[in-house]
Design a protein around this motif. Structure first.
Motif, PDB file in Angstrom:
ATOM      1  N   ILE A   1       0.098  14.572  49.476  1.00  0.00           N
ATOM      2  CA  ILE A   1       0.753  15.317  49.522  1.00  0.00           C
ATOM      3  C   ILE A   1       2.380  15.029  49.853  1.00  0.00           C
ATOM      4  O   ILE A   1       3.338  14.868  50.036  1.00  0.00           O
ATOM      5  CB  ILE A   1       0.837  15.629  51.338  1.00  0.00           C
ATOM      6  CG1 ILE A   1      -0.270  17.113  51.487  1.00  0.00           C
ATOM      7  CG2 ILE A   1       2.458  16.525  51.648  1.00  0.00           C
ATOM      8  CD1 ILE A   1      -0.424  17.653  52.990  1.00  0.00           C
ATOM      9  N   THR A   2       2.416  13.049  50.766  1.00  0.00           N
ATOM     10  CA  THR A   2       3.526  12.269  50.949  1.00  0.00           C
ATOM     11  C   THR A   2       3.887  11.104  49.261  1.00  0.00           C
ATOM     12  O   THR A   2       4.022  11.100  49.337  1.00  0.00           O
ATOM     13  CB  THR A   2       3.572  10.845  51.181  1.00  0.00           C
ATOM     14  OG1 THR A   2       1.677  10.541  51.170  1.00  0.00           O
ATOM     15  CG2 THR A   2       3.040  12.115  53.342  1.00  0.00           C
ATOM     16  N   GLN A   3       2.696  12.125  48.250  1.00  0.00           N
ATOM     17  CA  GLN A   3       2.960  10.988  46.965  1.00  0.00           C
ATOM     18  C   GLN A   3       2.928   9.865  46.977  1.00  0.00           C
ATOM     19  O   GLN A   3       2.658   9.023  45.932  1.00  0.00           O
ATOM     20  CB  GLN A   3       3.854  11.734  45.906  1.00  0.00           C
ATOM     21  CG  GLN A   3       4.072  12.994  45.510  1.00  0.00           C
ATOM     22  CD  GLN A   3       5.388  13.377  45.475  1.00  0.00           C
ATOM     23  OE1 GLN A   3       6.442  12.576  44.771  1.00  0.00           O
ATOM     24  NE2 GLN A   3       5.487  14.782  44.583  1.00  0.00           N
ATOM     25  N   LEU A   4       2.291   9.178  48.410  1.00  0.00           N
ATOM     26  CA  LEU A   4       1.799   7.626  47.834  1.00  0.00           C
ATOM     27  C   LEU A   4       0.783   7.451  47.201  1.00  0.00           C
ATOM     28  O   LEU A   4       0.972   5.853  47.543  1.00  0.00           O
ATOM     29  CB  LEU A   4       2.426   7.083  49.322  1.00  0.00           C
ATOM     30  CG  LEU A   4       2.529   7.111  50.157  1.00  0.00           C
ATOM     31  CD1 LEU A   4       2.931   6.794  51.782  1.00  0.00           C
ATOM     32  CD2 LEU A   4       4.365   6.454  49.380  1.00  0.00           C
ATOM     33  N   ASP A   5       0.174   8.178  46.918  1.00  0.00           N
ATOM     34  CA  ASP A   5      -0.978   7.941  45.999  1.00  0.00           C
ATOM     35  C   ASP A   5      -0.614   7.762  44.792  1.00  0.00           C
ATOM     36  O   ASP A   5      -1.648   6.479  44.172  1.00  0.00           O
ATOM     37  CB  ASP A   5      -2.472   9.798  46.011  1.00  0.00           C
ATOM     38  CG  ASP A   5      -1.726  10.908  45.361  1.00  0.00           C
ATOM     39  OD1 ASP A   5      -0.210  10.628  45.445  1.00  0.00           O
ATOM     40  OD2 ASP A   5      -2.023  11.398  44.216  1.00  0.00           O
ATOM     41  N   ARG A   6       0.632   7.968  44.755  1.00  0.00           N
ATOM     42  CA  ARG A   6       1.178   7.662  42.997  1.00  0.00           C
ATOM     43  C   ARG A   6       1.408   6.297  43.696  1.00  0.00           C
ATOM     44  O   ARG A   6       2.077   5.448  41.916  1.00  0.00           O
ATOM     45  CB  ARG A   6       2.008   8.761  42.598  1.00  0.00           C
ATOM     46  CG  ARG A   6       1.568   9.995  42.284  1.00  0.00           C
ATOM     47  CD  ARG A   6       2.689  10.731  41.812  1.00  0.00           C
ATOM     48  NE  ARG A   6       2.186  11.931  41.749  1.00  0.00           N
ATOM     49  CZ  ARG A   6       2.867  13.469  41.222  1.00  0.00           C
ATOM     50  NH1 ARG A   6       4.558  12.809  40.927  1.00  0.00           N
ATOM     51  NH2 ARG A   6       2.371  13.936  41.104  1.00  0.00           N
ATOM     52  N   LEU A   7       2.229   5.321  44.871  1.00  0.00           N
ATOM     53  CA  LEU A   7       3.283   4.121  44.839  1.00  0.00           C
ATOM     54  C   LEU A   7       1.727   3.428  45.206  1.00  0.00           C
ATOM     55  O   LEU A   7       1.697   1.839  44.399  1.00  0.00           O
ATOM     56  CB  LEU A   7       3.955   4.569  45.818  1.00  0.00           C
ATOM     57  CG  LEU A   7       5.146   3.424  46.627  1.00  0.00           C
ATOM     58  CD1 LEU A   7       5.676   3.324  45.419  1.00  0.00           C
ATOM     59  CD2 LEU A   7       4.717   3.644  47.734  1.00  0.00           C
ATOM     60  N   LEU A   8       0.847   4.135  46.013  1.00  0.00           N
ATOM     61  CA  LEU A   8      -0.646   2.208  46.147  1.00  0.00           C
ATOM     62  C   LEU A   8      -1.422   2.233  46.104  1.00  0.00           C
ATOM     63  O   LEU A   8      -1.866   3.338  44.732  1.00  0.00           O
ATOM     64  CB  LEU A   8      -1.014   2.881  47.351  1.00  0.00           C
ATOM     65  CG  LEU A   8       0.760   3.482  48.469  1.00  0.00           C
ATOM     66  CD1 LEU A   8       0.364   3.523  50.170  1.00  0.00           C
ATOM     67  CD2 LEU A   8       1.516   1.701  48.906  1.00  0.00           C
TER      68      LEU A   8
END
Length: 119
Positions: free
Chosen positions: A98-105
């Motif tokens: 949801i926070t799109q952190l799966d793309r960053l981390l």
């Protein structure tokens, strides 16, 4: 490496493994303590390969999300290092999407997967 009731830290290969010992990372005072400990780990002790094992964690606050982003940016800026999360359960996976952190981390299934992919 210091341990307390919230964190267990150990060295495994080139990674400093931080295992969270609580299911909830929601308490502001506890999160501030964790933040300071992670800052010391990277800034003063110069650990640049950091693996956060989230296996026990079910809930995280927006404050903790901010710590993850800051830690990722700091390690990336230092160069020659990496922040990896593992053991992220379905509830946290959904939040990271949801926070799109799966793309960053970088997120891996387990410590074993991280260690075997870095040989």
């Amino acid at each position: 490496m210091g341990n307390d009731s919230t964190l267990l830290m150990m060295q495994s290969g080139k990674y400093t493994v931080v295992e969270f010992q609580t299911s909830s990372l929601m308490d502001p005072a506890e999160i501030e303590t964790i933040s300071r400990r992670l800052q010391v780990l990277v800034d003063e002790e110069d650990h640049r390969w950091v693996l956060l094992d989230m296996t026990r964690v079910q809930y995280i606050s927006s404050q903790f999300i901010g710590i993850l982003v800051s830690l990722h940016k700091k390690i990336t800026a230092l160069g020659h290092g990496k922040l990896v999360l593992c053991g992220v359960g379905p509830r946290l996976t959904e939040l990271l999407k949801i926070t799109q952190l799966d793309r960053l981390l970088t997120i891996k299934t387990s410590q074993t997967e991280v260690m075997s992919s870095n040989r």
